[in-house]
Design an enzyme around this catalytic site. Structure first.
Site, PDB file in Angstrom:
ATOM      1  N   LYS A   1       0.841  -1.205   0.000  1.00 55.66           N
ATOM      2  CA  LYS A   1       0.000   0.000   0.000  1.00 55.66           C
ATOM      3  C   LYS A   1       0.872   1.249   0.000  1.00 55.66           C
ATOM      4  O   LYS A   1       0.609   2.224  -0.705  1.00 55.66           O
ATOM      5  CB  LYS A   1      -0.955  -0.012   1.203  1.00 55.66           C
ATOM      6  CG  LYS A   1      -2.079  -1.017   1.019  1.00 55.66           C
ATOM      7  CD  LYS A   1      -2.871  -1.298   2.280  1.00 55.66           C
ATOM      8  CE  LYS A   1      -3.850  -2.452   2.005  1.00 55.66           C
ATOM      9  NZ  LYS A   1      -4.544  -2.944   3.199  1.00 55.66           N
TER      10      LYS A   1
ATOM     11  N   GLN B   1      -4.827  -2.031   9.282  1.00 52.53           N
ATOM     12  CA  GLN B   1      -4.673  -3.355   8.664  1.00 52.53           C
ATOM     13  C   GLN B   1      -5.250  -4.434   9.578  1.00 52.53           C
ATOM     14  O   GLN B   1      -4.894  -4.516  10.750  1.00 52.53           O
ATOM     15  CB  GLN B   1      -3.179  -3.612   8.386  1.00 52.53           C
ATOM     16  CG  GLN B   1      -2.910  -4.850   7.570  1.00 52.53           C
ATOM     17  CD  GLN B   1      -3.456  -4.771   6.145  1.00 52.53           C
ATOM     18  OE1 GLN B   1      -3.348  -3.745   5.476  1.00 52.53           O
ATOM     19  NE2 GLN B   1      -4.077  -5.846   5.686  1.00 52.53           N
TER      20      GLN B   1
ATOM     21  N   ASP C   1     -11.515   2.325   3.342  1.00 53.83           N
ATOM     22  CA  ASP C   1     -11.825   0.901   3.166  1.00 53.83           C
ATOM     23  C   ASP C   1     -13.344   0.704   3.049  1.00 53.83           C
ATOM     24  O   ASP C   1     -13.794  -0.380   2.685  1.00 53.83           O
ATOM     25  CB  ASP C   1     -11.331   0.098   4.390  1.00 53.83           C
ATOM     26  CG  ASP C   1     -10.011  -0.614   4.125  1.00 53.83           C
ATOM     27  OD1 ASP C   1      -9.680  -0.812   2.934  1.00 53.83           O
ATOM     28  OD2 ASP C   1      -9.329  -0.972   5.105  1.00 53.83           O
TER      29      ASP C   1
END
Ligand code: NAD
Length: 284
Positions: free
Chosen positions: A52, A96, A119
């Site tokens: 990322k 994460q 997200d």
């Protein structure tokens, strides 16, 4: 022989479009910023976070990785989220998952400002997806839609079967296909006669997490087969949920693993961060 849907190439095209937009934004003094929180030292999570970060650099974002020890308390983690919520140079935040034992991911997701929730896991954003007026699309299902669009596969009126009902992939995937007027069936571990249901699919999306789960007898000739799974086969080689060698001769179009859905997820994360930066600067 099926048309191969090249996620690597489509993702590269999308990322270069994003990079071009970032160049324009920078002329206005805006650099999109993404903060990624990593708690603990899970090797798979470390790899995902590194990727990322790399993607941020490639498109010209400010990428910030926040590494916290596995001993971090829930309150310490929430304090980090609150700090990032308040920063004007950070437009997107993600933590994460999975988190180390003892930390509750639902509390972390709920603490992220929905406007920075790139997200799209926050209940407010999930609600928007249900209604169909979403700001951010969940990255993996949105990546699948991008593959479908850029491969000029029509969804309207098609029977779409999604195997898997997770909050991250299966459920939002079904909603996005429904929003495009697909006739959607969601299958899961309790579905009866799964093969028979899958055989009706014009578009079959597999998000199960089991190597070679989708076999040739589950696929209608000419169907589009999208493989979201990331697994290891008996030789430790990366593979999807679809038995590619057996299904590819039957399908009309198919995504490979690796090189299908995987590269799209990160590209869509970049797209969401760009959208967040524009929104927070009053540009959309
Ligand atoms: P999950 O474990 O949360 O969900 C799996 C789903 O599969 C469940 O809803 C379950 O009901 C269903 N299932 C399990 N066994 C089944 C069976 N025998 N028959 C029918 N359905 C069954 O997993 P997830 O987070 O949705 O991820 C699914 C897969 O996609 C995993 O391999 C994961 O690694 C991968 N994934 C890939 C990306 C990407 O970027 N390519 C992103 C997220 C997840």
């Amino acid at each position: 022989m099926a048309k191969l849907i090249d996620g690597k190439a489509i993702s590269a095209a999308l990322r270069s479009e994003i990079a071009a937009e970032v160049t324009e934004l920078k002329k206005k003094g805006i650099t999109p910023g993404l903060a990624v929180i990593l708690v603990g030292e899970d090797p798979a999570s470390q790899t995902y976070v590194r990727n990322k970060q790399k993607a941020c650099e490639e498109v010209g974002f400010h990428g910030e990785q926040i590494n916290l020890p596995a001993t971090t308390t829930q309150e310490e983690l929430l304090a980090v989220v609150r700090e990032l919520n308040a920063r004007t140079d950070i437009h997107g935040i993600l933590c994460q998952l999975p988190l180390p034992c003892g930390l509750d991911d639902s509390l972390v997701i709920a603490a992220i400002d929905p406007k920075k929730d790139v997200d799209a896991f926050h209940a407010e954003n999930v609600g928007h997806i249900m209604i169909g007026d979403q700001q951010f699309l969940p990255c993996t299902p949105a990546g699948v839609m991008e593959l479908i669009h850029r491969s000029e596969i029509a969804v309207e009126g098609k029977h779409c079967v999604v195997i898997g009902r997770s909050n991250i992939v299966g459920k939002p995937m079904a909603m996005l296909l429904l929003q495009e007027n697909g006739t959607v069936t969601i299958c899961h571990s309790r579905t009866r006669d799964l093969a028979q249901v899958c055989r009706q699919a014009d578009i079959l999306v597999a998000a199960v997490g089991r190597a070679k789960f989708v076999t040739a007898d589950m696929v209608k000739p000419g169907a589009t087969v999208i493989d979201v799974g990331i697994n290891r086969d008996e030789n430790g080689k990366l593979c999807g949920d679809v038995d590619f060698a057996a299904v590819e001769p039957i399908a009309g179009a198919i995504t490979p693993v690796p090189g299908g859905v995987g590269p799209m997820t990160i590209a869509l994360l970049m797209k969401n961060t760009l959208t967040a930066a524009k929104q927070q600067n009053g540009l959309v």
